[in-house]
Write a protein that holds these residues in place. Structure first.
Motif, short mmCIF file in Angstrom:
data_model
loop_
_atom_site.label_atom_id
_atom_site.label_comp_id
_atom_site.label_asym_id
_atom_site.label_seq_id
_atom_site.Cartn_x
_atom_site.Cartn_y
_atom_site.Cartn_z
N GLN A 14 48.78 67.45 39.86
CA GLN A 14 48.70 68.87 40.23
C GLN A 14 49.61 69.19 41.42
OE1 GLN A 14 44.75 70.88 40.66
NE2 GLN A 14 45.29 71.00 42.82
N GLU A 15 49.61 68.29 42.41
CA GLU A 15 50.38 68.53 43.64
C GLU A 15 51.83 68.06 43.53
OE1 GLU A 15 49.11 70.28 46.07
OE2 GLU A 15 47.16 70.40 45.04
N GLU B 84 44.68 63.31 38.61
CA GLU B 84 44.74 64.76 38.42
C GLU B 84 45.34 65.42 39.66
OE1 GLU B 84 43.87 68.54 36.59
OE2 GLU B 84 43.34 66.61 35.72
N CYS C 262 41.43 71.50 45.87
CA CYS C 262 40.64 71.92 44.70
C CYS C 262 41.44 71.61 43.45
CB CYS C 262 40.33 73.42 44.76
SG CYS C 262 39.31 73.90 46.16
N LEU C 263 40.81 70.91 42.52
CA LEU C 263 41.49 70.53 41.29
C LEU C 263 41.49 71.69 40.30
CD1 LEU C 263 40.03 66.93 40.81
CD2 LEU C 263 42.20 67.60 41.88
N GLY C 264 42.65 71.90 39.69
CA GLY C 264 42.76 72.96 38.69
C GLY C 264 42.31 72.51 37.31
N ARG C 265 42.23 71.18 37.12
CA ARG C 265 41.67 70.59 35.91
C ARG C 265 42.50 70.79 34.65
NH1 ARG C 265 38.98 66.35 36.95
NH2 ARG C 265 37.55 66.68 38.66
N GLN D 33 37.53 71.88 32.53
CA GLN D 33 36.88 72.74 33.51
C GLN D 33 35.44 72.30 33.77
OE1 GLN D 33 38.12 75.07 35.42
NE2 GLN D 33 40.18 74.87 34.58
N ASP E 76 35.97 71.33 40.37
CA ASP E 76 37.23 71.23 41.11
C ASP E 76 37.16 70.25 42.27
OD1 ASP E 76 35.73 72.44 43.11
OD2 ASP E 76 36.99 74.24 43.25
#
Length: 337
Positions: free
Chosen positions: A162-163, A158, A114-117, A121, A125
């Motif tokens: 994020q990761e 993204e 799930c993307l936190g963006r 938003q 996600d």
């Protein structure tokens, strides 16, 4: 003693359709599951599928893998593993279809990324990607994902950001008869959404290309290694297992202690066939090195619990056995029978 009636002949298994995007119903021969663990009550097809994937296994010693390997016919029979594909009705995410390369290859909900963006938003996600467990069930060792599409390239970066991923393994060419993946990195420098990507180095190896990319978001810049392994035909297998094992060794050499806790991002086109083969090969190599045996069936079942359809064809499953037999032969010392 009362003589038991003779057992009825086993029903012929119904093969899973191996084409990408198959939505064919899964038919299990419940009699065959008894070899794993007896089923004492009536279960739903979903429960039977999960039970099989969680319990099935067939460990092979290093010696057996080299000197008494299963026959192609045995492996064809063994590969009747539930696919665990997700139906569109089970993925309640509005608008996800515009971001799926193949409409029936969807991320399993319980392990999806799930993307936190950092971007917005409003984008939601969703990305077609799953966290995949590694050796000994370690969580989030890999991220298996589809090849980026024109409208998902910024989502891909993204996710990488994020990761905090420092390694991307690409197992497809951009075109293989038709588009399999869009180019998501620049020749020199370009912007993808809020991310500025700069290509710093490029090294051509005999079987793959290694690039060093600088990824910038706002004031922070990170280094990402990108490895493109293009000598793997879609839905087929390489002519030799040697190049794949050398790619696994490249990954081992690339992972510094600080990076080992971050997921490795791996993709082909759909993110299940070649991607599954690579992950299964690395886990199998780790098992052989640590334990002197490997459970290839158990590895594939674990992968399919995390992302449906991992390892797409019988040929890929057979190739996986050949690759691990070659790795076993390269380990020091003689295995005992």
């Amino acid at each position: 003693m009362t003589q038991l009636p003779p057992r009825a002949p086993a029903k012929k298994h119904v093969r899973l359709q191996e084409r990408r995007g198959s939505s064919v119903a899964l038919v299990l021969d419940v009699q065959s599951l008894g070899a794993v663990e007896p089923i004492c009550s009536v279960s739903t097809p979903r429960e039977v599928t999960l039970h099989f994937l969680r319990t099935a296994g067939r460990p092979l010693t290093r010696w057996a893998l080299q000197h008494q390997p299963p026959s192609p016919e045995q492996l064809e029979e063994e590969f009747m593993i539930p696919s665990n594909f997700v139906s569109p009705e089970d993925l309640d995410i509005p608008g996800h279809t515009s971001k799926d390369r193949y409409k029936t290859i969807l991320p399993n909900p319980q392990s999806r990324v799930c993307l936190g963006r950092a971007q917005s938003q409003q984008e939601g996600d969703y990305i077609n990607a799953n966290y995949i467990r590694g050796y000994d069930g370690q969580e989030k060792v890999y991220i298996a994902t589809q090849g980026p599409m024109p409208n998902t390239v910024s989502d891909f970066w993204e996710m990488v950001w994020q990761e905090e991923a420092s390694l991307i393994i690409m197992l497809t060419q951009l075109q293989e008869g038709k588009e399999k993946c869009v180019r998501y990195w620049p020749t020199k420098e370009d912007t993808y959404g809020p991310f500025r990507i700069c290509s710093q180095e490029e090294e051509e190896r005999p079987e793959y290309t290694v690039r060093r990319l600088a990824v910038q978001h706002q004031e922070e810049c990170r280094s990402v290694k990108h490895v493109l392994f293009s000598a793997w035909p879609d839905h087929q297998t390489p002519e030799s297992a040697g190049p794949l094992l050398r790619l696994v060794a490249e990954v081992e050499d690339s992972l510094e202690p600080a990076a080992s806790a971050r997921p490795i991002v791996i993709h082909c086109s759909a993110g299940i066939g070649r991607t599954g083969c690579f992950i299964a090969t690395r886990i199998g190599c780790q098992q052989l090195k640590a334990r002197g045996e490997v459970d290839i069936l158990g590895i594939v079942c674990q992968l399919r619990l995390d992302r449906g359809g991992m390892i797409q064809t019988t040929e890929q499953y057979q190739f996986l056995h050949r690759a691990l037999a070659l790795y076993a032969a390269q380990l020091p010392g003689e295995p005992s029978p």
